[in-house]
Scaffold this motif. Structure first.
Motif, PDB file in Angstrom:
ATOM      1  N   ALA A 164       2.127  -3.766 -11.572  1.00 41.57           N
ATOM      2  CA  ALA A 164       0.684  -3.684 -11.340  1.00 41.57           C
ATOM      3  C   ALA A 164       0.092  -2.420 -11.954  1.00 41.57           C
ATOM      4  N   LEU A 165       0.756  -1.285 -11.776  1.00 39.23           N
ATOM      5  CA  LEU A 165       0.259  -0.034 -12.349  1.00 39.23           C
ATOM      6  C   LEU A 165       0.342  -0.055 -13.870  1.00 39.23           C
ATOM      7  N   THR A 166       1.395  -0.651 -14.386  1.00 40.35           N
ATOM      8  CA  THR A 166       1.527  -0.768 -15.842  1.00 40.35           C
ATOM      9  C   THR A 166       0.433  -1.661 -16.416  1.00 40.35           C
ATOM     10  N   ASP A 167       0.165  -2.782 -15.743  1.00 37.55           N
ATOM     11  CA  ASP A 167      -0.897  -3.688 -16.192  1.00 37.55           C
ATOM     12  C   ASP A 167      -2.263  -3.026 -16.104  1.00 37.55           C
ATOM     13  N   SER A 168      -2.455  -2.186 -15.087  1.00 37.14           N
ATOM     14  CA  SER A 168      -3.709  -1.458 -14.957  1.00 37.14           C
ATOM     15  C   SER A 168      -3.900  -0.499 -16.129  1.00 37.14           C
ATOM     16  N   VAL A 169      -2.838   0.227 -16.477  1.00 36.47           N
ATOM     17  CA  VAL A 169      -2.901   1.142 -17.621  1.00 36.47           C
ATOM     18  C   VAL A 169      -3.242   0.378 -18.901  1.00 36.47           C
ATOM     19  N   ARG A 170      -2.711  -0.814 -19.033  1.00 35.83           N
ATOM     20  CA  ARG A 170      -2.945  -1.629 -20.228  1.00 35.83           C
ATOM     21  C   ARG A 170      -4.296  -2.335 -20.216  1.00 35.83           C
ATOM     22  N   GLY A 171      -5.035  -2.184 -19.125  1.00 33.75           N
ATOM     23  CA  GLY A 171      -6.372  -2.757 -19.050  1.00 33.75           C
ATOM     24  C   GLY A 171      -6.407  -4.235 -18.744  1.00 33.75           C
TER      25      GLY A 171
ATOM     26  N   GLY B  60       0.816  -1.208   0.000  1.00 34.60           N
ATOM     27  CA  GLY B  60       0.000   0.000   0.000  1.00 34.60           C
ATOM     28  C   GLY B  60       0.847   1.254   0.000  1.00 34.60           C
ATOM     29  N   ARG B  61       1.873   1.267   0.812  1.00 35.41           N
ATOM     30  CA  ARG B  61       2.775   2.419   0.869  1.00 35.41           C
ATOM     31  C   ARG B  61       3.473   2.621  -0.474  1.00 35.41           C
ATOM     32  N   GLU B  62       3.879   1.533  -1.097  1.00 35.68           N
ATOM     33  CA  GLU B  62       4.575   1.633  -2.380  1.00 35.68           C
ATOM     34  C   GLU B  62       3.640   2.163  -3.464  1.00 35.68           C
ATOM     35  N   PHE B  63       2.374   1.740  -3.453  1.00 33.79           N
ATOM     36  CA  PHE B  63       1.403   2.302  -4.391  1.00 33.79           C
ATOM     37  C   PHE B  63       1.258   3.809  -4.175  1.00 33.79           C
ATOM     38  N   ALA B  64       1.183   4.222  -2.905  1.00 39.20           N
ATOM     39  CA  ALA B  64       1.033   5.644  -2.600  1.00 39.20           C
ATOM     40  C   ALA B  64       2.224   6.455  -3.112  1.00 39.20           C
ATOM     41  N   LEU B  65       3.400   5.872  -3.093  1.00 40.56           N
ATOM     42  CA  LEU B  65       4.598   6.561  -3.588  1.00 40.56           C
ATOM     43  C   LEU B  65       4.650   6.615  -5.111  1.00 40.56           C
ATOM     44  N   GLN B  66       4.224   5.544  -5.757  1.00 45.32           N
ATOM     45  CA  GLN B  66       4.380   5.468  -7.212  1.00 45.32           C
ATOM     46  C   GLN B  66       3.240   6.104  -7.999  1.00 45.32           C
TER      47      GLN B  66
ATOM     48  N   ALA C 205     -15.593  14.636  -5.311  1.00 46.65           N
ATOM     49  CA  ALA C 205     -14.414  13.879  -5.743  1.00 46.65           C
ATOM     50  C   ALA C 205     -14.645  13.115  -7.044  1.00 46.65           C
ATOM     51  N   ASP C 206     -13.606  13.089  -7.855  1.00 44.46           N
ATOM     52  CA  ASP C 206     -13.543  12.238  -9.047  1.00 44.46           C
ATOM     53  C   ASP C 206     -12.421  11.237  -8.769  1.00 44.46           C
ATOM     54  N   VAL C 207     -12.802  10.028  -8.389  1.00 43.80           N
ATOM     55  CA  VAL C 207     -11.813   9.015  -8.004  1.00 43.80           C
ATOM     56  C   VAL C 207     -11.218   8.404  -9.266  1.00 43.80           C
ATOM     57  N   ARG C 208     -10.000   8.798  -9.579  1.00 42.64           N
ATOM     58  CA  ARG C 208      -9.337   8.292 -10.783  1.00 42.64           C
ATOM     59  C   ARG C 208      -8.730   6.912 -10.556  1.00 42.64           C
ATOM     60  N   MET C 209      -8.352   6.634  -9.294  1.00 42.18           N
ATOM     61  CA  MET C 209      -7.826   5.304  -8.987  1.00 42.18           C
ATOM     62  C   MET C 209      -8.128   4.961  -7.534  1.00 42.18           C
ATOM     63  N   LEU C 210      -8.606   3.740  -7.327  1.00 39.32           N
ATOM     64  CA  LEU C 210      -8.793   3.182  -5.991  1.00 39.32           C
ATOM     65  C   LEU C 210      -7.896   1.962  -5.876  1.00 39.32           C
ATOM     66  N   VAL C 211      -7.027   1.951  -4.876  1.00 40.25           N
ATOM     67  CA  VAL C 211      -6.184   0.786  -4.607  1.00 40.25           C
ATOM     68  C   VAL C 211      -6.581   0.205  -3.259  1.00 40.25           C
ATOM     69  N   ASN C 212      -7.126  -0.989  -3.279  1.00 32.88           N
ATOM     70  CA  ASN C 212      -7.475  -1.708  -2.048  1.00 32.88           C
ATOM     71  C   ASN C 212      -6.305  -2.609  -1.669  1.00 32.88           C
ATOM     72  N   ALA C 213      -5.435  -2.079  -0.807  1.00 30.51           N
ATOM     73  CA  ALA C 213      -4.238  -2.830  -0.425  1.00 30.51           C
ATOM     74  C   ALA C 213      -4.259  -3.294   1.034  1.00 30.51           C
ATOM     75  N   ALA C 214      -5.235  -2.852   1.807  1.00 30.75           N
ATOM     76  CA  ALA C 214      -5.301  -3.252   3.213  1.00 30.75           C
ATOM     77  C   ALA C 214      -5.604  -4.745   3.318  1.00 30.75           C
ATOM     78  N   GLY C 215      -4.908  -5.416   4.198  1.00 32.25           N
ATOM     79  CA  GLY C 215      -5.154  -6.842   4.391  1.00 32.25           C
ATOM     80  C   GLY C 215      -4.029  -7.470   5.195  1.00 32.25           C
ATOM     81  N   TYR C 216      -4.263  -8.695   5.657  1.00 29.70           N
ATOM     82  CA  TYR C 216      -3.207  -9.427   6.356  1.00 29.70           C
ATOM     83  C   TYR C 216      -3.477 -10.924   6.269  1.00 29.70           C
ATOM     84  N   GLY C 217      -2.472 -11.704   6.644  1.00 30.76           N
ATOM     85  CA  GLY C 217      -2.611 -13.158   6.629  1.00 30.76           C
ATOM     86  C   GLY C 217      -1.958 -13.764   7.855  1.00 30.76           C
TER      87      GLY C 217
END
Length: 270
Positions: free
Chosen positions: A226-233, A29-35, A92-104
């Motif tokens: 992951a972000l590249t794959d998202s852009v590519r659909g 999640g932190r890495e997504f927020a940075l990138q 708000a216009d949400v351009r991207m939602l990243v659901n990264a919260a979780g644990y195992g």
């Protein structure tokens, strides 16, 4: 007629373009927020959600666009109510939602605290679904949803049972949602990495086998793909040849062989 006016003469409301990242205090999640701000240059704000306020404030100092902090427990109602109010208030216009919260948690079902197991389902599945549902009215054509699943979702995993099942939900939910939102021009990507070198295993427990440690990927590389794959659909993003091979095998081999193999790898006491 002015360009920023509607046909009825009312001034057009300029919506705030944002990205939202849950689980933003650490790991993926932190890495997504940075990138994300590096890849999407037209964002007005980044909204980050996690429990650890100090971590979010530290992240706020590292991101070059305004960061709005929502510190709270995603297994409680108040954090969702606060987000809902802000989405309404800020138009708000949400351009991207990243659901990264979780644990195992690694271990057999009989050995893991029941509260921990139900917590996995609550955070990995219920909170992710609720966050998605809240944000859906604020997504528009070209918006993207990125859900953190796992290569563990490819088959049942003795010794990692509840986590793998919860991530299977995330994968199937994402694929179904992608089909539903296609006509709206909204893209959904499920990210399915193998082991990633983050704080995940501090809570989950030690890796069950040295082979898994050897397969550990760096979060920066996984998020970039992951972000590249998202852009590519792409509806599913899988990092690394080994995990891509695992996905192929999960489609070919019968379930009982897959379960037997995972039992050996995870050293499940069965």
């Amino acid at each position: 007629m002015m360009k920023n006016r509607k046909p009825d003469g009312c001034r057009e409301v300029l919506k705030l373009k944002i990205a939202i990242v849950t689980g933003a205090s650490s790991g993926m999640g932190r890495e997504f927020a940075l990138q994300i701000p590096q890849m999407y240059k037209n964002l007005d704000e980044l909204w980050v959600v996690a429990r650890r306020t100090d971590r979010l404030k530290s992240l706020q100092e590292q991101v070059k666009i305004p960061v709005r902090i929502f510190d709270g427990d995603m297994q409680r109602d108040y954090i969702f109510e606060k987000l809902q109010r802000e989405l309404d208030r800020r138009q708000a216009d949400v351009r991207m939602l990243v659901n990264a919260a979780g644990y195992g948690k690694i271990g057999n079902v009989s050995d893991i605290d029941l509260k921990e197991q139900c917590g996995m389902v609550d955070l990995n599945c219920t909170a992710l679904t609720r966050m998605t549902g809240i944000c859906l009215p604020y997504l528009s054509k070209g918006s993207r949803i990125v859900n953190l699943a796992s290569a563990a979702s490819f088959c049942a995993q003795p010794g990692f049972c509840v986590y793998a099942a919860s991530k299977a939900y995330v994968l199937r939910f994402s694929q179904g949602l992608a089909a539903e939102l296609k006509k709206r021009g909204i893209l959904v990507t499920a990210v399915c990495p193998g082991p990633v070198r983050t704080e995940f295993f501090d809570r989950a427990g030690a890796l069950a086998a040295s082979e898994k440690e050897a397969l550990c990927a760096e979060p920066e590389a996984v998020v970039t793909q992951a972000l590249t794959d998202s852009v590519r659909g792409r509806s599913v993003s899988v990092y690394g040849a080994a995990m891509k091979g695992s996905r192929i095998l999960s489609k070919i081999l019968p379930d009982h062989l897959l379960v037997w193999g995972m039992m050996k790898i995870n050293h499940a006491d069965i």
